[in-house]
Design a protein around this motif. Structure first.
Motif, short mmCIF file in Angstrom:
data_model
loop_
_atom_site.label_atom_id
_atom_site.label_comp_id
_atom_site.label_asym_id
_atom_site.label_seq_id
_atom_site.Cartn_x
_atom_site.Cartn_y
_atom_site.Cartn_z
N SER A 76 -44.89 -11.58 63.51
CA SER A 76 -44.12 -12.67 62.89
C SER A 76 -42.62 -12.42 63.05
O SER A 76 -41.84 -13.37 63.22
CB SER A 76 -44.48 -12.82 61.41
OG SER A 76 -43.94 -11.79 60.64
N LEU A 77 -42.21 -11.15 63.03
CA LEU A 77 -40.80 -10.83 63.25
C LEU A 77 -40.39 -11.16 64.68
O LEU A 77 -39.28 -11.63 64.91
CB LEU A 77 -40.53 -9.36 62.95
CG LEU A 77 -40.67 -8.93 61.49
CD1 LEU A 77 -40.46 -7.43 61.37
CD2 LEU A 77 -39.72 -9.68 60.60
N GLU A 78 -41.29 -10.91 65.63
CA GLU A 78 -41.02 -11.24 67.03
C GLU A 78 -40.82 -12.74 67.19
O GLU A 78 -39.91 -13.18 67.88
CB GLU A 78 -42.18 -10.80 67.93
CG GLU A 78 -42.15 -9.38 68.35
CD GLU A 78 -43.27 -9.05 69.33
OE1 GLU A 78 -44.20 -9.87 69.51
OE2 GLU A 78 -43.22 -7.98 69.91
N LYS A 79 -41.67 -13.53 66.54
CA LYS A 79 -41.58 -14.98 66.65
C LYS A 79 -40.27 -15.49 66.07
O LYS A 79 -39.69 -16.43 66.58
CB LYS A 79 -42.77 -15.64 65.97
CG LYS A 79 -44.06 -15.47 66.73
CD LYS A 79 -45.20 -16.12 66.02
CE LYS A 79 -46.50 -15.90 66.77
NZ LYS A 79 -47.65 -16.49 66.09
N LYS A 80 -39.82 -14.87 64.97
CA LYS A 80 -38.56 -15.28 64.35
C LYS A 80 -37.37 -15.03 65.26
O LYS A 80 -36.42 -15.79 65.28
CB LYS A 80 -38.36 -14.58 63.02
CG LYS A 80 -39.24 -15.09 61.92
CD LYS A 80 -38.99 -14.36 60.63
CE LYS A 80 -39.96 -14.82 59.56
NZ LYS A 80 -39.77 -14.10 58.30
#
Length: 83
Positions: A76-80
């Motif tokens: 989810s951090l990568e997507k952000k």
């Protein structure tokens, strides 16, 4: 629980980000001799305490589920950062 395609890489990333977060926050100082399982459990519990991830029922908490939950968090951090 469906295994993620690149779960190992995401877990490594989650541990790196999580240890950095915990040390900057002043919650922990990790040593090189600390096992990855200890780090993962500490990071999971800290992220739950800080309400950055949803807690699991205590009966479901295991190394495998913690590993998966941290991988999802790293993903989810990568997507952000991609947007």
């Amino acid at each position: 629980m469906k295994k993620l395609e690149n779960e190992k890489e995401l877990v490594r990333k989650a541990i790196a980000i999580g240890t950095s977060y915990a040390e900057k926050r002043g919650a922990a100082k990790f040593e090189a001799s600390d096992s990855s399982n200890e780090k993962m459990e500490f990071i999971y519990r800290l992220l739950v305490k800080d309400k950055l991830i949803q807690p699991m029922p205590e009966l479901q908490v295991s190394q495998q589920t913690i590993r998966h939950r941290l991988a999802l968090w790293a993903q989810s951090l990568e997507k952000k950062t991609d947007t």
